[in-house]
Structure formats: C-alpha cells, structure tokens
Design a protein around this motif. Structure first.
Motif, PDB file in Angstrom:
ATOM      1  N   GLY A  54       0.828  -1.195   0.000  1.00  0.00           N
ATOM      2  CA  GLY A  54       0.000   0.000   0.000  1.00  0.00           C
ATOM      3  C   GLY A  54       0.860   1.242   0.000  1.00  0.00           C
ATOM      4  O   GLY A  54       2.045   1.214   0.327  1.00  0.00           O
ATOM      5  N   ASP A  55       0.238   2.345  -0.372  1.00  0.00           N
ATOM      6  CA  ASP A  55       0.937   3.631  -0.391  1.00  0.00           C
ATOM      7  C   ASP A  55       1.645   3.908   0.927  1.00  0.00           C
ATOM      8  O   ASP A  55       1.129   3.605   2.001  1.00  0.00           O
ATOM      9  CB  ASP A  55      -0.060   4.772  -0.619  1.00  0.00           C
ATOM     10  CG  ASP A  55      -0.518   4.896  -2.057  1.00  0.00           C
ATOM     11  OD1 ASP A  55       0.059   4.249  -2.945  1.00  0.00           O
ATOM     12  OD2 ASP A  55      -1.467   5.676  -2.286  1.00  0.00           O
ATOM     13  N   HIS A  65       8.552   5.184  -4.209  1.00  0.00           N
ATOM     14  CA  HIS A  65       7.725   4.018  -4.511  1.00  0.00           C
ATOM     15  C   HIS A  65       8.294   3.270  -5.724  1.00  0.00           C
ATOM     16  O   HIS A  65       8.420   2.049  -5.703  1.00  0.00           O
ATOM     17  CB  HIS A  65       6.274   4.420  -4.767  1.00  0.00           C
ATOM     18  CG  HIS A  65       5.507   4.700  -3.522  1.00  0.00           C
ATOM     19  ND1 HIS A  65       5.660   5.870  -2.804  1.00  0.00           N
ATOM     20  CD2 HIS A  65       4.583   3.972  -2.866  1.00  0.00           C
ATOM     21  CE1 HIS A  65       4.866   5.837  -1.759  1.00  0.00           C
ATOM     22  NE2 HIS A  65       4.198   4.695  -1.759  1.00  0.00           N
ATOM     23  N   CYS A 116      -0.951  -4.192  -5.438  1.00  0.00           N
ATOM     24  CA  CYS A 116      -0.661  -2.825  -5.008  1.00  0.00           C
ATOM     25  C   CYS A 116      -1.951  -2.062  -4.744  1.00  0.00           C
ATOM     26  O   CYS A 116      -2.957  -2.275  -5.415  1.00  0.00           O
ATOM     27  CB  CYS A 116       0.149  -2.086  -6.068  1.00  0.00           C
ATOM     28  SG  CYS A 116       1.813  -2.729  -6.310  1.00  0.00           S
ATOM     29  N   SER A 171      -3.010   3.867   4.431  1.00  0.00           N
ATOM     30  CA  SER A 171      -3.399   3.033   3.288  1.00  0.00           C
ATOM     31  C   SER A 171      -4.312   1.884   3.702  1.00  0.00           C
ATOM     32  O   SER A 171      -4.794   1.143   2.854  1.00  0.00           O
ATOM     33  CB  SER A 171      -2.175   2.517   2.530  1.00  0.00           C
ATOM     34  OG  SER A 171      -1.405   1.663   3.341  1.00  0.00           O
ATOM     35  N   GLY A 206       2.315  -1.169   4.196  1.00  0.00           N
ATOM     36  CA  GLY A 206       1.858   0.144   3.743  1.00  0.00           C
ATOM     37  C   GLY A 206       1.700   1.039   4.953  1.00  0.00           C
ATOM     38  O   GLY A 206       1.701   0.568   6.093  1.00  0.00           O
TER      39      GLY A 206
END
Length: 109
Positions: free
Chosen positions: A5-6, A18, A34, A83, A79
């Motif tokens: 995740g972000d 990223h 993702c 996220s 993440g």
C-alpha cells in the motif's frame, strides 16, 4: 506474494521512492498486489507475469488478494497506516483459519 500500500508520509519524494522499490520487489515476490495512487507506478513497472492487481483502496483489493492465496504461500503486507492495509490482513487471517490454524494478525516469526 507482496501486497503493498501507499507510503503516504514520504511527501514530494513519494512517487520516486515508490518506484525505487522495483528491484527489491522483483527479487522477493512472485506476484505483487498494489493499493493506492502512489503504488500505481510500481505496479505498472512490474512485468505482466508478476502483476496480481492494483486497486485504489484496500477494501477493493482485499478480496482479490484473498482469492489468489494458495496453501503454503508466504505473504508480505506493507503500507502506511493511512493506506489501511489492515483490511487486507484481516481478510487473509480470516481465510487462514481453514488453511493453517493459529495464524493471526500481528504475528511475527
């Protein structure tokens, strides 16, 4: 399997950082899922045979990850808190009850 995740706390360097994960992801995961806008670039850079799925939210991604898991898979979920990757972890741990009793959220080996 990696479910990423972000990482929202990276500020203006976020997109580049990223994308810089690509070599490590390729070295460590057979398939990659993702989540989030910042992870889109990484997902698009993956070879097609390594792409699991990309979704904007963990709520959308969780069932896809759960369906892809097979007995014996090792799964990394990572993440930032924002996220909401815990949604994916909960989906996996609820599915794991049939595959391997005793696996739980937050377990470390």
């Amino acid at each position: 399997m990696a479910v990423l995740g972000d990482m929202r706390e990276l500020g203006e360097h976020g997109p580049a950082l990223h994308a810089s994960l690509l070599p490590d992801v390729l070295a460590g995961a057979d398939v990659v899922f993702c989540c989030g806008a910042l992870m889109r670039g990484l997902f698009d850079a993956l070879p097609e045979n390594r792409r699991g799925a990309h979704r904007d939210s963990s709520d959308e991604l969780a069932p896809l990850v759960r369906q892809a898991v097979r007995p014996g898979d090792v799964i990394l979920v990572k993440g930032s808190l924002g996220s909401r990757m815990a949604v994916v972890v909960r989906a996996l741990t609820s599915a794991s009850q049939d595959m391997r009793p005793g696996v739980r959220e937050g377990a470390h080996s």
